[in-house]
Write an enzyme that holds these catalytic residues in place. Structure first.
Site, PDB file in Angstrom:
ATOM      1  N   ASP A 109      -7.210   1.322  -0.653  1.00 61.07           N
ATOM      2  CA  ASP A 109      -7.016   0.210  -1.573  1.00 61.07           C
ATOM      3  C   ASP A 109      -7.429  -1.063  -0.855  1.00 61.07           C
ATOM      4  OD1 ASP A 109      -5.910  -0.875  -4.161  1.00 61.07           O
ATOM      5  OD2 ASP A 109      -4.649  -1.967  -2.747  1.00 61.07           O
ATOM      6  N   GLU A 119      -7.382  -5.589  -1.017  1.00 66.21           N
ATOM      7  CA  GLU A 119      -6.936  -6.857  -1.606  1.00 66.21           C
ATOM      8  C   GLU A 119      -8.057  -7.858  -1.393  1.00 66.21           C
ATOM      9  OE1 GLU A 119      -4.394  -6.998  -3.467  1.00 66.21           O
ATOM     10  OE2 GLU A 119      -3.439  -5.113  -2.877  1.00 66.21           O
ATOM     11  N   GLU A 136      -4.083 -17.841  -7.805  1.00 69.44           N
ATOM     12  CA  GLU A 136      -3.815 -16.654  -8.614  1.00 69.44           C
ATOM     13  C   GLU A 136      -3.830 -15.399  -7.758  1.00 69.44           C
ATOM     14  OE1 GLU A 136      -7.512 -18.115  -9.804  1.00 69.44           O
ATOM     15  OE2 GLU A 136      -6.013 -19.555  -9.073  1.00 69.44           O
ATOM     16  N   HIS A 157       1.568  -6.717  -4.172  1.00 70.35           N
ATOM     17  CA  HIS A 157       0.512  -5.769  -3.840  1.00 70.35           C
ATOM     18  C   HIS A 157       0.238  -5.821  -2.337  1.00 70.35           C
ATOM     19  CE1 HIS A 157      -1.250  -4.831  -7.958  1.00 70.35           C
ATOM     20  NE2 HIS A 157      -0.254  -5.669  -8.201  1.00 70.35           N
ATOM     21  N   ASP A 184      -0.092   0.284  -1.366  1.00 71.37           N
ATOM     22  CA  ASP A 184      -0.664   0.798  -2.607  1.00 71.37           C
ATOM     23  C   ASP A 184      -1.432   2.094  -2.362  1.00 71.37           C
ATOM     24  OD1 ASP A 184       0.464  -1.329  -3.855  1.00 71.37           O
ATOM     25  OD2 ASP A 184      -1.406  -2.290  -4.471  1.00 71.37           O
TER      26      ASP A 184
END
Length: 234
Positions: free
Chosen positions: A7, A9, A52, A150, A155
């Site tokens: 995963d 980010e 965000e 997250h 994850d």
């Protein structure tokens, strides 16, 4: 078979507009069983962190400014990935960012032939259902209570459990052909094994009858005769 569940980010949604990968987490599986080997790294993106994105993963530009750039750890990451298939949730997104970083570092991108997308698997298995990682964890009873924000490695660890459930559940790990080379061998199952030998003290029982006796048949006919307006009559 070795697979790597991973995963990422990022700073945003599109590497083509300047967004960068800032974290990657990888979990090694052999024969759909986690081996305990992982790879995890943060990267300095050399840019700001949109508010965000920071709300999603909690990684600030100040925190990442002290981390190495992707090119500095790319060789270590590629060594961990090897030539295994790479499993990700909405894998096209993660592959896009990973290959963007590889290309920026002057390295060859990873072939999409190695991509396994758990969203695509889940869509076929659960059409019309919610397909987020959170939703699939809920469906399969996977504890995610420690997932406040997250995180790439967290994850990936959750996704590894989801992937097992999507591809048949834990029983698929019983295959011996794909066992890790250093995994302990299972005891051989032979007629001489202590759990297989019949007990010499066991009392032999006569076979039980499986056909109704004439008396039982007569009682059954009498019972049926008492039923009025039976649905099988008429």
């Amino acid at each position: 078979m070795r697979e790597v569940i991973f995963d990422t980010e990022t700073t945003g949604l599109d590497p083509k507009t300047g967004d960068r990968m800032v974290e990657i987490g990888c979990v090694e599986m052999v024969g759909r069983v986690e081996t305990g080997r992982t790879f995890h790294a943060y990267f300095n993106p050399d840019r700001d962190m949109p508010a965000e994105a920071e709300r999603v993963h909690g990684l600030s530009a100040a925190f990442l400014s002290a981390k190495p750039r992707f090119a500095e750890t790319a060789d270590e990451l590629l060594a961990f990935l090897g030539d295994s298939n790479l499993v990700a949730h909405d894998a096209g997104f993660d592959f896009g960012f990973l290959n963007n970083e590889l290309e920026r570092a002057g390295l060859a991108p990873i072939s999409y032939d190695r991509m396994v997308d758990t969203v695509a698997i889940a869509r076929k298995k659960h059409p019309g259902a919610k397909l987020s990682l959170d939703a699939l964890c809920t469906r399969y009873g996977i504890d995610r209570s420690h997932r406040v924000k997250h995180g790439a490695l967290l994850d990936a660890e959750l996704l590894a459990q989801v992937y097992v459930e999507l591809t048949g559940g834990r029983q698929i790990g019983l295959g011996l052909a794909d066992a890790a080379p250093d995994a302990p061998a299972l005891a051989a199952f032979t007629p001489d094994a202590p759990w297989h030998r019949p007990s010499v003290d066991r009392t032999r029982r006569e076979p039980r009858p499986h056909v109704a006796s004439p008396e039982e048949l007569e009682r059954h006919r009498a019972f049926i005769a008492q039923i009025k307006d039976a649905i099988w009559v008429g």
